[in-house]
Scaffold this active site. Structure first.
Site, PDB file in Angstrom:
ATOM      1  N   GLN A 155       0.810  -1.217   0.000  1.00  0.00           N
ATOM      2  CA  GLN A 155       0.000   0.000   0.000  1.00  0.00           C
ATOM      3  C   GLN A 155       0.844   1.268   0.000  1.00  0.00           C
ATOM      4  O   GLN A 155       0.327   2.368  -0.178  1.00  0.00           O
ATOM      5  CB  GLN A 155      -0.917   0.009   1.212  1.00  0.00           C
ATOM      6  CG  GLN A 155      -0.188   0.145   2.550  1.00  0.00           C
ATOM      7  CD  GLN A 155      -1.101  -0.035   3.729  1.00  0.00           C
ATOM      8  OE1 GLN A 155      -1.438  -1.151   4.099  1.00  0.00           O
ATOM      9  NE2 GLN A 155      -1.502   1.062   4.340  1.00  0.00           N
ATOM     10  N   CYS A 172      -5.066   0.181   3.833  1.00  0.00           N
ATOM     11  CA  CYS A 172      -4.945  -1.204   4.305  1.00  0.00           C
ATOM     12  C   CYS A 172      -6.256  -1.959   4.207  1.00  0.00           C
ATOM     13  O   CYS A 172      -6.283  -3.137   3.858  1.00  0.00           O
ATOM     14  CB  CYS A 172      -4.425  -1.227   5.733  1.00  0.00           C
ATOM     15  SG  CYS A 172      -5.460  -0.314   6.911  1.00  0.00           S
ATOM     16  N   HIS A 209      -5.103  -0.826  11.784  1.00  0.00           N
ATOM     17  CA  HIS A 209      -4.637  -1.497  10.575  1.00  0.00           C
ATOM     18  C   HIS A 209      -5.507  -2.708  10.271  1.00  0.00           C
ATOM     19  O   HIS A 209      -5.999  -3.381  11.190  1.00  0.00           O
ATOM     20  CB  HIS A 209      -3.187  -1.942  10.784  1.00  0.00           C
ATOM     21  CG  HIS A 209      -2.487  -2.389   9.537  1.00  0.00           C
ATOM     22  ND1 HIS A 209      -2.586  -1.729   8.332  1.00  0.00           N
ATOM     23  CD2 HIS A 209      -1.657  -3.442   9.293  1.00  0.00           C
ATOM     24  CE1 HIS A 209      -1.846  -2.341   7.430  1.00  0.00           C
ATOM     25  NE2 HIS A 209      -1.293  -3.383   7.986  1.00  0.00           N
ATOM     26  N   ASN A 256       0.213  -9.284   5.196  1.00  0.00           N
ATOM     27  CA  ASN A 256       0.193  -7.839   5.340  1.00  0.00           C
ATOM     28  C   ASN A 256       0.183  -7.183   3.960  1.00  0.00           C
ATOM     29  O   ASN A 256       0.194  -7.870   2.930  1.00  0.00           O
ATOM     30  CB  ASN A 256       1.411  -7.379   6.149  1.00  0.00           C
ATOM     31  CG  ASN A 256       1.213  -6.027   6.793  1.00  0.00           C
ATOM     32  OD1 ASN A 256       0.213  -5.352   6.572  1.00  0.00           O
ATOM     33  ND2 ASN A 256       2.175  -5.600   7.588  1.00  0.00           N
TER      34      ASN A 256
END
Length: 458
Positions: free
Chosen positions: A64, A70, A368, A393
């Site tokens: 990102q 996110c 997040h 992630n």
């Protein structure tokens, strides 16, 4: 109240230097990141990337960059797993810029419409509500139901058909520009409300304002195509093509059969003085006029774990929201309370507040969103006791194990606040809660923080 005296400062300084350990910690921490010296290296080998159940890995690892997208990346990363399986392809990403563009447009309209409603209630500009709304009117962050709104209205598309722009991966300048104008627009709308302007005139003014928002966003991000044709090779190196097709039809025909946004259930764990088995929403937390509300089904943490476990056991990843900055290390990619020892370096005890108290006192909130893609269990036949979790992630391959993190089970208990799972894995009594009228929380409630905070890189 007593002020700090010179004698007190002398005493504090003397006490500090009387302990040689403080000198050692000072020498180290003044030249390096203090967190590096708090990492308990004896614990780093305890959480290996080996799992009882693991969702098939897909490529490439997403990034990102310098943006708070996110929540979008996590959704599209979860969505691509069954999609790639269906089409038998090796590498694929959905266009994050596509959803980002439409979120900016829709969120601006939602903000302006909400401000008119607020001003009609007589809320003062200097009051807490208006001040909060003006603080960050067009942030990058968001919540799951906002994704449902965007995907159902605008669909999805391959990244190759609408790639990243500079401002999608570095959104600060775009956000500053839009925020400045949205505050200008809010003032103009307040003036119209005070002058008793008609609803038709106010609506016309908002449309005029949105034309500028659209222009600025289009210059920075480009305009998503109304139709596209996607060409690709599957794993057998056979040429395939889809289109011309609209992004919405692409979702309806090729994605929704394997990943239906409407079949997902958002479950949260908020242990403050609120009831479990109840629905909650946050006032003015949304991104689309006419879209669905942001809703939370509040449940004990074991419900979040058990439904996530069932999903991963069936090969389906799980979107989740957490407080990623707590007891986490970027280099090792560990989310583990035992891996960071603040007491050894600073002489202070951590985790003095429980989960509910951390929310109440501003010590923790959702910052997040990521994706669960694996789980470790105790090895028993029932496989109901979880020990660790694999996390995909969206910070690129340089974090953790080529972009993957490992989360200890007790970290899940303390710092995971929300998961989104398919309704097929949710018990009937939990689904029944969805029929209840939601309790409305104030706009600044921490359960809305993911939409305001976006993502905080470690």
């Amino acid at each position: 109240m007593a002020e700090i005296s010179g004698e007190q400062i002398v005493g504090l300084t003397k006490a500090f230097y009387s302990d040689p350990k403080n000198l050692l910690a000072q020498n180290a921490a003044t030249s390096h990141d203090p967190l590096d010296f708090c990492i308990h290296h004896g614990a780093t080998g305890q959480n290996l990337h080996v799992y009882t159940h693991k969702v098939a890995e897909v490529k490439p690892m997403s990034n990102q960059r310098s943006s708070g997208r996110c929540w979008m990346f996590a959704c599209l990363n979860a969505m691509r797993v069954p999609f790639m399986r269906k089409l038998n392809i090796e590498e694929f990403e959905f266009s994050q810029n596509h959803l980002f563009f439409w979120d900016k447009i829709e969120r601006s309209n939602y903000f302006l419409t909400s401000m008119v409603e607020i001003f009609k209630k007589g809320e003062p500009v200097e009051g807490r509500l208006v001040s909060f709304m003006l603080t960050n009117p067009v942030n990058d962050g968001g919540q799951w139901d906002m994704l449902v709104n965007l995907v159902n209205k605008y669909g999805v598309m391959p990244k190759k058909c609408f790639p990243e722009a500079h401002s999608s991966g570095a959104s600060r300048r775009l956000n500053i520009t839009l925020t400045t104008k949205l505050r200008d627009y809010a003032k103009a709308l307040r003036d119209m409300v005070e002058k008793k302007a008609s609803d038709a005139d106010i609506e016309a003014k908002i449309k005029e304002q949105l034309s500028e928002v659209f222009r600025v966003t289009s210059i920075c991000l480009g305009i998503p195509p109304t139709t596209f044709t996607w060409e690709y090779y599957d794993k057998t190196k056979t040429y395939q093509t889809v289109g011309p097709i609209t992004p919405k039809d692409f979702y309806l025909e090729h994605v929704k059969p394997v990943f239906n946004m409407d079949d997902k259930v958002c479950i949260v764990n908020d242990p403050r003085p609120k009831k479990y088995e109840e629905m909650y929403t946050v006032e003015y937390l949304g991104n689309m006029v006419g879209g669905q509300k942001t809703l939370y089904n509040n449940q004990p943490i074991d419900v979040l774990k058990s439904t996530t476990l069932k999903s991963i056991q069936n090969g389906e990843p799980v979107w989740f929201g957490c407080d990623v900055g707590k007891f986490s290390t970027r280099k090792t990619g560990m989310l583990d309370i035992k891996s960071v020892d603040y007491e050894l370096v600073f002489g202070i005890q951590s985790l003095q507040l429980d989960k509910a108290e951390r929310l109440l006192y501003g010590e923790s909130l959702m910052t997040h969103a990521m994706v669960f893609t694996g789980v470790g269990t105790d090895g028993a036949e029932t496989e109901t006791k979880t020990t660790k979790w694999r996390v995909e992630n969206s910070w690129g391959e340089d974090v953790g194990e080529k972009g993957y993190l490992v989360m200890a089970d007790d970290w899940f208990s303390e710092f995971v606040y929300e998961v989104v799972v398919d309704k097929s894995y949710v018990p009937a009594e939990v689904l029944a809660v969805l029929t209840k009228e939601p309790v409305v929380l104030p706009p600044w409630d921490p359960m809305g923080s993911l939409a305001h905070a976006g993502s905080s890189k470690l």
